[in-house]
Write an enzyme that holds these catalytic residues in place. Structure first.
Site, PDB file in Angstrom:
ATOM      1  N   HIS A  34     -10.293   6.551  -9.561  1.00  0.00           N
ATOM      2  CA  HIS A  34     -10.552   6.190 -11.015  1.00  0.00           C
ATOM      3  C   HIS A  34     -10.960   7.700 -11.618  1.00  0.00           C
ATOM      4  O   HIS A  34     -10.785   7.836 -13.003  1.00  0.00           O
ATOM      5  CB  HIS A  34     -11.453   5.256 -11.284  1.00  0.00           C
ATOM      6  CG  HIS A  34     -10.590   3.693 -10.701  1.00  0.00           C
ATOM      7  ND1 HIS A  34     -11.556   3.178  -9.638  1.00  0.00           N
ATOM      8  CD2 HIS A  34      -9.957   3.008 -11.005  1.00  0.00           C
ATOM      9  CE1 HIS A  34     -10.806   1.957  -9.655  1.00  0.00           C
ATOM     10  NE2 HIS A  34     -10.166   1.809 -10.360  1.00  0.00           N
ATOM     11  N   GLN A  58      -3.432 -11.633 -13.703  1.00  0.00           N
ATOM     12  CA  GLN A  58      -2.559 -10.868 -12.660  1.00  0.00           C
ATOM     13  C   GLN A  58      -2.945 -11.501 -11.260  1.00  0.00           C
ATOM     14  O   GLN A  58      -2.496 -10.882 -10.517  1.00  0.00           O
ATOM     15  CB  GLN A  58      -2.614  -9.515 -12.703  1.00  0.00           C
ATOM     16  CG  GLN A  58      -4.115  -8.969 -12.585  1.00  0.00           C
ATOM     17  CD  GLN A  58      -4.115  -7.541 -12.998  1.00  0.00           C
ATOM     18  OE1 GLN A  58      -4.213  -6.883 -14.152  1.00  0.00           O
ATOM     19  NE2 GLN A  58      -4.074  -6.547 -12.007  1.00  0.00           N
ATOM     20  N   LYS A 146      -0.372   5.163  -6.748  1.00  0.00           N
ATOM     21  CA  LYS A 146      -0.609   4.083  -5.691  1.00  0.00           C
ATOM     22  C   LYS A 146       0.094   2.768  -5.955  1.00  0.00           C
ATOM     23  O   LYS A 146       0.638   2.370  -5.112  1.00  0.00           O
ATOM     24  CB  LYS A 146      -2.098   3.857  -5.356  1.00  0.00           C
ATOM     25  CG  LYS A 146      -2.179   3.035  -4.120  1.00  0.00           C
ATOM     26  CD  LYS A 146      -3.711   3.056  -3.473  1.00  0.00           C
ATOM     27  CE  LYS A 146      -4.509   2.066  -4.376  1.00  0.00           C
ATOM     28  NZ  LYS A 146      -4.023   0.578  -4.164  1.00  0.00           N
TER      29      LYS A 146
END
Ligand code: PAF
Length: 273
Positions: A34, A58, A146
């Site tokens: 991050h 999600q 990623k």
């Protein structure tokens, strides 16, 4: 650093700011991956907004929503030290109401790979990203490579909904042992982490084969399966940048993706060639 939790208050605050704005959406439990997103956002924009929101839509029933790592105090410190200007920290009731309009992931590309084992996951991701982008209205938004399928679907959404934001992909950050950084790595025991290292090893093997001119994707995938065995492989796939399956590696237009379950932890990794 200003901390704002209310979406309308954030919109109001940003309304009269005439600066380029970089946005980094996260679910918290921040790590070096991050921080790389924030750094790039700072280099390329005059103002940086980070959001921290563990998005319930999600997560599928039975997934790790309740256990998802929460490190609010540490995250705030990290953002402050990284020079974030505004931290957006909404609660679920501030972002969602009852009987919501939703964004649906595309029928094919949203339901293969991670979408095949987590049906509906990407609809939740796209819905919250649409909300966050509309609230922040950034010049650029930063997403890690990623989560390649997530990145691909968000880029599709932005293109297909004619949204005025540039989606910026940022390289994967790895630990010194090669494992891609993820907030979920903390679930791994020492033994599981050792097993998980088969993932970067399988990708390294693929890149070695390709550097020896092996381009047949079936052959490369078979070699990767051998390295990953006996881990629970969700998928090993070789795609072009449009997320279509390819028979031969095309340098400059190939992504090799792996998802493996170690213990109960879902681990994703990939390389872009
Ligand atoms: O990648 C993540 O952390 C999340 O999926 C995102 C993009 C912040 C949406 O909740």
């Amino acid at each position: 650093m200003k901390i704002i939790s209310n979406p309308l208050a954030l919109q109001q605050h940003l309304k009269n700011i005439d600066k380029t704005l970089g946005f980094v959406p996260t679910m918290g439990a921040l790590h070096e991956g991050h921080i790389a997103l924030i750094k790039q956002a700072k280099e390329e924009n005059e103002l940086v907004v980070v959001s921290i929101f563990v998005n319930p839509t999600q997560f599928l029933a039975g997934e790790d929503l309740e256990e998802y790592p929460k490190k609010d105090a540490a995250d705030k410190k990290i953002c402050e030290l990284a020079g974030v200007d505004i931290l957006f920290f909404p609660s679920a009731s501030e972002l969602y109401t009852q009987d919501e309009v939703k964004i649906c992931a595309p029928n094919v590309r949203g339901y293969v790979l991670e979408g095949a084992t987590r049906p509906g996951h990407f609809s939740g991701v796209l819905t919250v990203v649409m909300k966050l982008l509309n609230i922040v209205n950034p010049t650029r938004a930063y997403f890690g490579k990623k989560d390649a399928q997530q990145l691909h679907l968000i880029s599709l959404m932005v293109r297909q909904f004619f949204m005025r934001v540039e989606i910026v992909p940022v390289d994967i950050v790895r630990d010194s042992d090669g494992l891609a950084l993820s907030s979920r790595n903390i679930y791994l025991s020492k033994e599981q982490r050792a097993q998980a290292l088969k993932i970067p090893k399988s990708l390294y093997t693929a890149s070695q084969l390709i550097s020896k001119n092996v381009v047949d994707t079936q052959e490369i995938k078979a070699a990767m399966h051998t390295i990953l065995s006996p881990l629970k492989i969700e998928y090993v796939e070789i795609l072009n940048r449009d997320f279509e399956v390819i028979r031969e590696v095309q340098i400059g237009n190939t992504v090799i993706l792996v998802e493996v379950i170690v213990g109960k932890t879902r681990l994703l990794d990939n390389i872009w060639l």
